[in-house]
Design a protein around this motif. Structure first.
Motif, PDB file in Angstrom:
ATOM      1  N   UNK A 421      26.776 -18.181  10.513  1.00  0.00           N
ATOM      2  CA  UNK A 421      27.274 -17.796   9.188  1.00  0.00           C
ATOM      3  C   UNK A 421      26.511 -18.530   8.109  1.00  0.00           C
ATOM      4  N   UNK A 422      26.212 -19.817   8.346  1.00  0.00           N
ATOM      5  CA  UNK A 422      25.454 -20.570   7.358  1.00  0.00           C
ATOM      6  C   UNK A 422      24.079 -19.957   7.115  1.00  0.00           C
ATOM      7  N   UNK A 423      23.439 -19.598   8.200  1.00  0.00           N
ATOM      8  CA  UNK A 423      22.119 -18.982   8.032  1.00  0.00           C
ATOM      9  C   UNK A 423      22.189 -17.696   7.226  1.00  0.00           C
ATOM     10  N   UNK A 424      23.175 -16.865   7.541  1.00  0.00           N
ATOM     11  CA  UNK A 424      23.331 -15.616   6.809  1.00  0.00           C
ATOM     12  C   UNK A 424      23.678 -15.864   5.356  1.00  0.00           C
ATOM     13  N   UNK A 425      24.565 -16.842   5.106  1.00  0.00           N
ATOM     14  CA  UNK A 425      24.960 -17.120   3.720  1.00  0.00           C
ATOM     15  C   UNK A 425      23.777 -17.670   2.936  1.00  0.00           C
ATOM     16  N   UNK A 426      22.994 -18.552   3.558  1.00  0.00           N
ATOM     17  CA  UNK A 426      21.810 -19.078   2.872  1.00  0.00           C
ATOM     18  C   UNK A 426      20.823 -17.962   2.531  1.00  0.00           C
ATOM     19  N   UNK A 427      20.623 -17.059   3.472  1.00  0.00           N
ATOM     20  CA  UNK A 427      19.734 -15.916   3.194  1.00  0.00           C
ATOM     21  C   UNK A 427      20.323 -15.043   2.096  1.00  0.00           C
ATOM     22  N   UNK A 428      21.628 -14.874   2.110  1.00  0.00           N
ATOM     23  CA  UNK A 428      22.273 -14.072   1.077  1.00  0.00           C
ATOM     24  C   UNK A 428      22.124 -14.734  -0.295  1.00  0.00           C
ATOM     25  N   UNK A 429      22.308 -16.071  -0.335  1.00  0.00           N
ATOM     26  CA  UNK A 429      22.152 -16.777  -1.604  1.00  0.00           C
ATOM     27  C   UNK A 429      20.715 -16.681  -2.113  1.00  0.00           C
ATOM     28  N   UNK A 430      19.765 -16.800  -1.190  1.00  0.00           N
ATOM     29  CA  UNK A 430      18.364 -16.670  -1.608  1.00  0.00           C
ATOM     30  C   UNK A 430      18.081 -15.273  -2.152  1.00  0.00           C
ATOM     31  N   UNK A 431      18.634 -14.265  -1.474  1.00  0.00           N
ATOM     32  CA  UNK A 431      18.453 -12.898  -1.938  1.00  0.00           C
ATOM     33  C   UNK A 431      19.085 -12.704  -3.304  1.00  0.00           C
ATOM     34  N   UNK A 432      20.287 -13.246  -3.501  1.00  0.00           N
ATOM     35  CA  UNK A 432      20.958 -13.132  -4.799  1.00  0.00           C
ATOM     36  C   UNK A 432      20.154 -13.847  -5.885  1.00  0.00           C
ATOM     37  N   UNK A 433      19.557 -14.965  -5.524  1.00  0.00           N
ATOM     38  CA  UNK A 433      18.757 -15.689  -6.509  1.00  0.00           C
ATOM     39  C   UNK A 433      17.570 -14.843  -6.979  1.00  0.00           C
ATOM     40  N   UNK A 434      16.907 -14.227  -6.014  1.00  0.00           N
ATOM     41  CA  UNK A 434      15.784 -13.380  -6.397  1.00  0.00           C
ATOM     42  C   UNK A 434      16.232 -12.190  -7.227  1.00  0.00           C
ATOM     43  N   UNK A 435      17.367 -11.597  -6.869  1.00  0.00           N
ATOM     44  CA  UNK A 435      17.890 -10.459  -7.632  1.00  0.00           C
ATOM     45  C   UNK A 435      18.270 -10.892  -9.044  1.00  0.00           C
ATOM     46  N   UNK A 436      18.890 -12.074  -9.191  1.00  0.00           N
ATOM     47  CA  UNK A 436      19.270 -12.536 -10.521  1.00  0.00           C
ATOM     48  C   UNK A 436      18.049 -12.772 -11.399  1.00  0.00           C
ATOM     49  N   UNK A 437      16.987 -13.252 -10.791  1.00  0.00           N
ATOM     50  CA  UNK A 437      15.776 -13.501 -11.574  1.00  0.00           C
ATOM     51  C   UNK A 437      15.110 -12.200 -12.052  1.00  0.00           C
ATOM     52  N   UNK A 438      15.330 -11.136 -11.299  1.00  0.00           N
ATOM     53  CA  UNK A 438      14.724  -9.864 -11.688  1.00  0.00           C
ATOM     54  C   UNK A 438      15.598  -9.041 -12.622  1.00  0.00           C
TER      55      UNK A 438
END
Length: 782
Positions: A421-438
């Motif tokens: 779950x941690x791995x998935x959440x970290x990947x999700x947070x990274x994805x959200x970060x990239x989406x927020x920047x765009x």
């Protein structure tokens, strides 16, 4: 009497003491019963010497005084011999009183004999009064005879009480001697009566009948008494009865019986007196001889009784001693064996099993045969109980091994799921970060922030699983982090973050190795404060430096906790107990206790002053350091720790939901840096460089991307929306002027951007007031 809770040794002692005590009492009782007759036999000589002989002397003197008193009453003048006889009687009475008042006699007598001796002494006390009656001639001859006969009769009653010997033959002989004495007394009464008749020359009315009755009673008593004597005594009496004096006295008695009841009998006075004196003396000597023989025969009998008593006493005492020894030996053996079983049971329950469980939880291998050795207690019932307990111990150890193995497997499952779950959440947070920047649209950015916040909370819950599994979460910091940023990061991981106020947090920092765990710990406590307080109330967070560390207080305004519940919660927080899946209602407290124990942090709950509960977190001094200077923005080449902490402390006020998108024009391809508003009660650096908060740089999307025309069209606004927008615009303009006056670059901020950054601190319930920014791939937790 309730003996259920008695120790086994006390119960066995009672089982031993009760029968042995009863046996000892019976032995003492039997010994006393046997010893008392022997003592009575041995006391016969004392009774004869202190009561028998002095009493017999008093009886003889009273008989002589009675005869002289009757003769004086029959004549006209006083007899000089009577005065002399009275003196001898007084001497005999005084001797008797001296003997019977001694301690030796009183110790040898029983209650009956004591009473009769006292009665005899009382009768003798009336002797002076009777003598006065006689001297004044206030009584007749019959009255005088009755006076003295009553005293003599009291003496013979005392003699009868002596015949209480334990031996039947001896007792019968003693009674026979007493009867001989009474027959001799009757001879004296007949002699006194006849003496008065001879002096007066005639029988008074009734005297002849009394004389005949006395002689008949005397003959009957002597025949009955002789029949109870032993053979040698009967032979001696037979020889005495065949003497001339006895024969002559019997013949004279026959003459008196046939005499005229009125006139004086025609008997030879001298012959009567000589025969009477001889028979009296002979009978008295015979009685004394038989009494001495009786006393001599009591000694062998007493010795025989004492010998039997000694043998019985020794055997009885030996039986008591053997019973005591056997009882003590058996009782001690039972007590030792039962105590051994008890000790083994307690050792297994209180030491071995907990030690085995603790070692198993530490990952050590446990040998069941070694930890539950076979204990031998014999083949009887106790041994069977011990064998059963051996099996119980082995089963308990095996069950402990299986339980710990199950727990270990369950922890591995928790840890595996949590890591995934941690791995998935970290990947999700990274994805959200990239989406927020765009993303350039503020409304869409707000929605992404909400998803970002949910992912951050989900990460914390995944870390809970890691903590439950006994492992450490993956997040970590190398550099110290300011306490205010650490508190902001904890608040950003809570659902109702908009209800949390940072009132006053003094300047300090936490070392990097403890930042993640302390942040998680504070987040759990803040979430409990918001969850267990009404929705309309606020939760206050305060921080203060202390000599023994740094104290953080989290105070809610809920209903509070009862004293027992708070005490139990503080006990759990202080002890860091093992996780019990059955107690999932206090999962947050368990996580807090685990995290606090890992770094030596102390957590305690107490009642708040305004109601509710205050959670006090005391960070130890070794985890507290000086607050580092915070960067004004996250530099591109900044460290991962700075970027990550800035991400979790970004508590900004986002724009409200709008019915239509507001367009803005940019002066260049890059938008200006937008400062984000910190949470309430935290001072804002006017220069914009010292708040330590991230500043997002929104980039323009691809130039070729078409923009929807519908979104460019202005939409009608509500009055409240227009007011908020204008307030945000005015605040942004004022900030730009302050920045320009300070000499710094003044970014070009569009109306929409200013409104998004300077909106009112009281957010709309549907829009979060402080949302975390998920880390990028390069900022992922260590």
């Amino acid at each position: 009497m309730n003996t259920r809770d008695w120790p086994i040794r006390s119960k066995l002692t009672a089982l031993v003491v009760a029968p042995v005590s009863a046996l000892l009492v019976l032995w003492i009782f039997a010994t006393t019963l046997t010893l008392s007759p022997a003592l009575d036999l041995l006391s016969v000589s004392t009774l004869l010497s202190d009561l028998g002989r002095p009493g017999e002397t008093v009886v003889a003197e009273l008989q002589r005084e009675r005869r002289l008193s009757v003769v004086q009453l029959a004549g006209d003048a006083a007899l000089p011999a009577l005065a002399e006889q009275r003196r001898r009687t007084d001497v005999a009475v005084a001797e008797l009183r001296g003997r019977v008042s001694g301690e030796r006699l009183r110790d040898a007598t029983d209650d009956l004999l004591d009473a009769r001796v006292d009665r005899l002494l009382g009768a003798l006390d009336g002797l002076p009064t009777g003598r006065g009656f006689i001297d004044r001639r206030e009584v007749d001859r019959t009255g005088a005879i009755g006076l003295y006969s009553g005293m003599v009769g009291a003496a013979f009653q005392a003699f009868s009480a002596l015949a209480t010997l334990p031996d039947d033959d001896l007792n019968r002989q003693a009674l026979a001697l007493t009867a001989l004495g009474r027959s001799r007394e009757l001879l004296g009464q007949a002699d006194a009566l006849l003496a008065g008749v001879l002096v007066s020359g005639r029988f008074a009315e009734g005297e002849h009948a009394q004389l005949v009755q006395t002689i008949g009673n005397q003959r009957f008593l002597i025949e009955s008494a002789v029949a109870d004597l032993p053979a040698d005594g009967r032979a001696a009496y037979q020889r005495l009865a065949e003497s001339d004096a006895f024969v002559r006295l019997r013949a004279l008695q026959d003459t008196l019986i046939r005499a005229d009841p009125v006139r004086a009998p025609a008997v030879d006075v001298r012959a009567w007196q000589a025969s009477q004196d001889a028979v009296q003396q002979g009978l008295r000597d015979f009685e004394l001889t038989q009494a001495d023989g009786l006393a001599e025969r009591t000694v062998p009998v007493a010795i025989g009784i004492l010998a039997r008593l000694g043998a019985a006493g020794v055997l009885g005492l030996a039986a008591v001693v053997v019973s005591v020894l056997v009882s003590l030996r058996v009782g001690r053996s039972l007590a030792q064996r039962l105590s051994g079983v008890r000790t083994a049971a307690l050792e297994m329950a209180e030491h071995r099993l907990p030690d085995v469980v603790a070692r198993l939880r530490r990952g050590e291998d446990v040998d069941v045969a070694r930890e539950a050795p076979v204990l031998e207690y014999g083949r009887d019932e106790i041994g069977q109980v011990g064998h059963a307990f051996n099996e119980v111990g082995r089963t308990a150890v095996r069950a402990a091994v299986d339980e710990v193995s199950l727990r270990r497997g369950l922890n591995e499952v928790f840890l595996n799921i949590a890591r995934r779950s941690q791995g998935l959440v970290h990947r999700q947070l990274a994805l959200l970060d990239r989406m927020e920047r765009r993303v350039e649209d503020p409304d869409e950015l707000a929605e992404l922030f909400r998803v970002d916040h949910l992912a951050t909370r989900l990460r914390r819950h995944a870390e809970d699983l890691v903590i439950l599994a006994g492992a450490a979460p993956g997040r970590g910091w190398r550099n110290p982090v300011a306490m205010v940023d650490l508190v902001r990061g904890a608040i950003s991981e809570v659902e109702s973050y908009d209800r949390v106020d940072i009132i006053d947090v003094q300047s300090a920092a936490t070392v990097g190795r403890a930042v993640g765990d302390v942040t998680h710990l504070l987040a759990e406590l803040v979430e409990n404060a918001t969850a267990f307080s009404p929705p309309g109330t606020r939760v206050a967070v305060r921080g203060q430096s202390l000599p023994n560390g740094y104290a953080l207080e989290i105070t809610d305004q809920g209903l509070g906790m009862s004293a027992p519940a708070m005490e139990e919660a503080n006990r759990r927080l202080a002890a860091s107990p093992e996780f019990d899946p059955a107690d999932s209602a206090r999962l947050g407290l368990f996580v807090v206790a685990r995290l606090a124990a890992r770094h030596g942090v102390r957590v305690r709950l107490r009642r708040a002053a305004q109601g509710g509960v205050t959670a006090v977190v005391l960070v130890p001094p070794d985890l507290v350091t000086a607050e580092p200077p915070g960067p004004s923005a996250v530099a591109p080449d900044g460290s991962a720790d700075d970027r990550r902490m800035a991400k979790v402390t970004r508590l900004s006020t986002l724009p409200r939901t709008r019915p239509a998108r507001i367009t803005r024009e940019r002066a260049d391809s890059q938008s200006a840096v937008v400062p984000l508003v910190p949470s309430r009660a935290v001072p804002v650096d006017p220069s914009g460089e010292g708040d330590g908060l991230p500043r997002r740089v929104r980039r323009r999307g691809p130039a070729a991307r078409p923009r929807p025309a519908a979104l460019d069209a202005p939409a009608p606004r509500a009055p409240e929306e227009a007011r908020r927008l204008m307030s945000a615009l005015q605040a942004g303009t004022a900030r730009g002027r302050r920045d320009g006056a300070a000499g710094g670059p003044v970014p070009a901020v569009s109306t929409t951007a200013s409104a998004a950054s300077d909106v009112d601190a009281s957010p709309d319930p549907d829009t979060p007031a402080a949302l975390p920014q998920p880390p990028t791939a390069t900022e992922r937790d260590a």
